[in-house]
Design an enzyme around this catalytic site. Sequence first.
Site, mmCIF file in Angstrom:
data_model
loop_
_atom_site.group_PDB
_atom_site.id
_atom_site.type_symbol
_atom_site.label_atom_id
_atom_site.label_comp_id
_atom_site.label_asym_id
_atom_site.label_seq_id
_atom_site.Cartn_x
_atom_site.Cartn_y
_atom_site.Cartn_z
ATOM 1 N N ASP A 12 -30.031 -8.586 -0.859
ATOM 2 C CA ASP A 12 -31.382 -9.762 -1.922
ATOM 3 C C ASP A 12 -32.046 -9.599 -0.601
ATOM 4 O O ASP A 12 -33.061 -10.512 -0.972
ATOM 5 C CB ASP A 12 -30.254 -11.077 -1.459
ATOM 6 C CG ASP A 12 -29.122 -11.352 -2.249
ATOM 7 O OD1 ASP A 12 -28.549 -10.289 -3.502
ATOM 8 O OD2 ASP A 12 -28.581 -11.641 -2.363
ATOM 9 N N LYS A 15 -34.715 -5.836 -2.862
ATOM 10 C CA LYS A 15 -34.878 -4.267 -2.842
ATOM 11 C C LYS A 15 -36.041 -4.012 -4.228
ATOM 12 O O LYS A 15 -36.373 -2.829 -4.347
ATOM 13 C CB LYS A 15 -33.541 -3.604 -2.770
ATOM 14 C CG LYS A 15 -33.415 -3.487 -1.136
ATOM 15 C CD LYS A 15 -31.647 -3.713 -0.835
ATOM 16 C CE LYS A 15 -30.308 -4.217 -1.749
ATOM 17 N NZ LYS A 15 -30.343 -5.635 -1.173
ATOM 18 N N GLY A 39 -27.384 -7.161 -7.376
ATOM 19 C CA GLY A 39 -28.033 -7.664 -8.152
ATOM 20 C C GLY A 39 -29.637 -7.819 -7.815
ATOM 21 O O GLY A 39 -30.236 -8.236 -6.900
ATOM 22 N N HIS A 40 -30.409 -7.125 -8.454
ATOM 23 C CA HIS A 40 -31.597 -6.764 -7.696
ATOM 24 C C HIS A 40 -32.996 -7.604 -9.134
ATOM 25 O O HIS A 40 -33.104 -7.142 -10.519
ATOM 26 C CB HIS A 40 -32.036 -5.182 -7.919
ATOM 27 C CG HIS A 40 -30.950 -4.283 -6.944
ATOM 28 N ND1 HIS A 40 -31.274 -2.868 -6.536
ATOM 29 C CD2 HIS A 40 -30.209 -4.940 -6.475
ATOM 30 C CE1 HIS A 40 -29.949 -2.963 -5.478
ATOM 31 N NE2 HIS A 40 -29.655 -3.895 -5.103
ATOM 32 N N GLN A 221 -26.473 -4.040 -1.328
ATOM 33 C CA GLN A 221 -26.094 -4.660 -0.603
ATOM 34 C C GLN A 221 -27.353 -4.676 1.168
ATOM 35 O O GLN A 221 -28.947 -4.124 0.610
ATOM 36 C CB GLN A 221 -25.136 -4.843 0.060
ATOM 37 C CG GLN A 221 -23.494 -4.885 -0.876
ATOM 38 C CD GLN A 221 -24.020 -4.163 -2.391
ATOM 39 O OE1 GLN A 221 -23.916 -2.692 -2.181
ATOM 40 N NE2 GLN A 221 -23.666 -5.125 -3.706
HETATM 41 P P1 GDP Z 1 -32.315 -7.374 -4.006
HETATM 42 O O1 GDP Z 1 -31.008 -7.975 -4.999
HETATM 43 O O2 GDP Z 1 -32.403 -6.760 -2.290
HETATM 44 O O3 GDP Z 1 -33.022 -6.390 -4.907
HETATM 45 O O4 GDP Z 1 -33.117 -8.881 -4.180
HETATM 46 P P2 GDP Z 1 -32.763 -10.048 -5.032
HETATM 47 O O5 GDP Z 1 -33.017 -9.951 -6.723
HETATM 48 O O6 GDP Z 1 -31.447 -10.354 -5.320
HETATM 49 O O7 GDP Z 1 -33.434 -11.543 -4.849
HETATM 50 C C1 GDP Z 1 -34.531 -11.585 -4.099
HETATM 51 C C2 GDP Z 1 -35.381 -12.072 -4.696
HETATM 52 O O8 GDP Z 1 -36.606 -12.808 -4.547
HETATM 53 C C3 GDP Z 1 -35.543 -12.271 -6.467
HETATM 54 O O9 GDP Z 1 -35.740 -13.601 -7.042
HETATM 55 C C4 GDP Z 1 -37.510 -11.607 -6.367
HETATM 56 O O10 GDP Z 1 -37.875 -11.536 -7.361
HETATM 57 C C5 GDP Z 1 -37.481 -12.511 -4.982
HETATM 58 N N1 GDP Z 1 -38.740 -11.955 -4.119
HETATM 59 C C6 GDP Z 1 -38.809 -10.580 -3.927
HETATM 60 N N2 GDP Z 1 -39.480 -10.490 -3.039
HETATM 61 C C7 GDP Z 1 -40.149 -11.760 -3.062
HETATM 62 C C8 GDP Z 1 -41.833 -12.293 -1.827
HETATM 63 O O11 GDP Z 1 -42.651 -11.894 -1.582
HETATM 64 N N3 GDP Z 1 -42.070 -13.607 -2.562
HETATM 65 C C9 GDP Z 1 -41.582 -14.390 -3.163
HETATM 66 N N4 GDP Z 1 -41.505 -16.224 -3.201
HETATM 67 N N5 GDP Z 1 -40.158 -14.566 -3.771
HETATM 68 C C10 GDP Z 1 -39.914 -12.849 -4.024
HETATM 69 P P1 IMO Z 2 -27.717 -6.919 -3.410
HETATM 70 O O1 IMO Z 2 -27.698 -5.620 -3.443
HETATM 71 C C1 IMO Z 2 -25.985 -10.323 -1.240
HETATM 72 C C2 IMO Z 2 -21.497 -9.541 0.005
HETATM 73 C C3 IMO Z 2 -20.492 -10.921 -1.640
HETATM 74 C C4 IMO Z 2 -19.310 -10.630 -0.681
HETATM 75 C C5 IMO Z 2 -19.411 -9.263 0.479
HETATM 76 C C6 IMO Z 2 -18.240 -8.632 -0.368
HETATM 77 O O2 IMO Z 2 -28.081 -7.691 -4.630
HETATM 78 O O3 IMO Z 2 -28.210 -7.088 -2.392
HETATM 79 P P2 IMO Z 2 -18.323 -7.832 -3.086
HETATM 80 O O4 IMO Z 2 -18.378 -7.999 -3.856
HETATM 81 O O5 IMO Z 2 -19.115 -6.478 -2.227
HETATM 82 O O6 IMO Z 2 -16.308 -7.282 -2.422
HETATM 83 O O7 IMO Z 2 -18.743 -9.021 -1.621
HETATM 84 O O8 IMO Z 2 -20.775 -9.002 0.038
HETATM 85 N N1 IMO Z 2 -22.690 -8.506 -1.134
HETATM 86 C C7 IMO Z 2 -23.855 -9.174 -1.333
HETATM 87 N N2 IMO Z 2 -24.647 -10.441 -0.882
HETATM 88 N N3 IMO Z 2 -26.217 -9.129 -2.018
HETATM 89 C C8 IMO Z 2 -25.894 -8.336 -2.348
HETATM 90 O O9 IMO Z 2 -26.131 -7.072 -3.386
HETATM 91 C C9 IMO Z 2 -24.530 -8.187 -2.143
HETATM 92 N N4 IMO Z 2 -22.981 -8.117 -2.736
HETATM 93 C C10 IMO Z 2 -21.924 -7.901 -2.454
HETATM 94 O O10 IMO Z 2 -21.641 -11.982 -1.210
HETATM 95 O O11 IMO Z 2 -20.441 -11.197 0.896
HETATM 96 MG MG MG Z 3 -29.486 -9.466 -4.756
#
Ligand code: GDP
Ligand code: IMO
Ligand code: MG
Length: 420
Positions: A12, A15, A39-40, A221
């Site tokens: 998270d 990416k 979850g991107h 991840q």
């Molecule tokens: P990912 O799994 O690495 O793609 O990240 P996620 O989407 O799960 O979580 C990142 C969250 O931070 C999302 O809600 C994005 O919209 C938000 N986000 C990404 N970059 C920034 C930033 O520079 N500032 C803020 N405030 N939010 C951001």
């Molecule tokens: P993105 O791509 C954050 C965590 C889960 C759990 C562990 C194992 O959005 O960054 P799994 O379902 O893979 O067996 O879970 O890994 N986990 C993540 N945490 N971002 C993710 O993906 C994750 N994918 C798995 O919360 O601790």
């Molecule tokens: Mg994510």
Amino acid sequence: MVDVILGLQWGDEGKGKIVDYFAPNYDIIARFQGGPNAGHTLYVEGKKMVLHQIPSGIFHQNTINIIGNGVVLDPVTLKRECDAVAAHGIDVRKNLFISDRTNLIVPTHRALDKASELAKGESKIGSTLKGIGPAYMDKTGRNALRVGDMLNKTFTTQYIKLRLKHQKLLDNFHFIEDISAWEEEFFEALEFLKTLNVINCEYFINNQIKAGKKVLAEGAQGSMLDIDFGTFPFVTSSNTISAGVCTGLGVSPKQINEVMGVTKAYCTRVGGGPFPSELEDATGEELRKIGNEFGATTGRPRRCGWIDLVALRYACMINGVTQVIMTKADVLDAFQELQVCTAYNINGKKTEEVPYQMSGVKIDPVLQSLAGWNQDTTGMKKAEALPATMQEYIRFINSYIGAPVKYVSNGPGREQIVHL
Ligand code: GDP
Ligand code: IMO
Ligand code: MG
């Protein structure tokens, strides 16, 4: 030539946004590991989209998006996502390609994930319950069904055999759940999957590289969730680090060029497991509130803490990171004082190395205070405009981790990014 964007923490890191930002510079965006546990989040015409299975380049009409062999694919999630993407005028039959070697997640994998977590009780991993662990177990156990198999006449027989094997395991767990609705959805989604482009991906991608096309590999991840190098056993079931790009797409290590590592300006983790710099206090709560730190896949509140430079330097080392992208710097705008974790105290011994076992031991973070910038940075576009204290924060991190922070993201929007 293949560049890589991957997470340096526990996932998270942002990416999705960063891949979407860089996508116009590439011909191909490819996912090489993970599955619907990812979850991107990205914003398309101001509307929030969360992608689980499809690469984050999908909204760029002329970009080819690949789901590589290293991914585990849930056809149900894929179908749902393809429908959502189609609502934005994107025809996935034109710009989405799937490796015939990609392993399938079947409904009993999800049931097994649930059963396994329930059996672990207090020490559960905190899995996303998407069937990731069981699906990769069937891959290494040499039992899995692959995307290419769905075209074989024997597919149903193979499926029933696997389901029976899973049923025995579920019986051992004393786990009872009616999966008939999941199965119906699964077979419906398989029919849809058959209409998409399924390719012999390693030839496809290497031919594209030979023709001079630029590939961006998108990690899911984060490095600290890597099955080998993460905080085992609180990890996911794939190699999330740059080495996974080669096995997850069928490209040679010689093709890997830039490795862009994404880190938040602080740190989060969702699910169980060690997190030395975690803040279980009002400051952690503030980070969660300002950063809107709730899981994009499960909605769970994310655990928050200060940036962990010990883990970050380790992640840069094992990935061969050439540049760092720091996201969510704006979340720190409200803080007068910041802290960074520069070492761990384990049983009274100070170390700057990540130990092989981080769970079951008490790790106290050694924290260093740095000044905050305490001003709104969300509208800033140029490096020179960034507050001196933020530049100092970045300089400190650069020197500790030995890799340069080249971009600072200061908001969720595509345009909210500053090149240093
Ligand atoms: P990912 O799994 O690495 O793609 O990240 P996620 O989407 O799960 O979580 C990142 C969250 O931070 C999302 O809600 C994005 O919209 C938000 N986000 C990404 N970059 C920034 C930033 O520079 N500032 C803020 N405030 N939010 C951001
Ligand atoms: P993105 O791509 C954050 C965590 C889960 C759990 C562990 C194992 O959005 O960054 P799994 O379902 O893979 O067996 O879970 O890994 N986990 C993540 N945490 N971002 C993710 O993906 C994750 N994918 C798995 O919360 O601790
Ligand atoms: Mg994510």
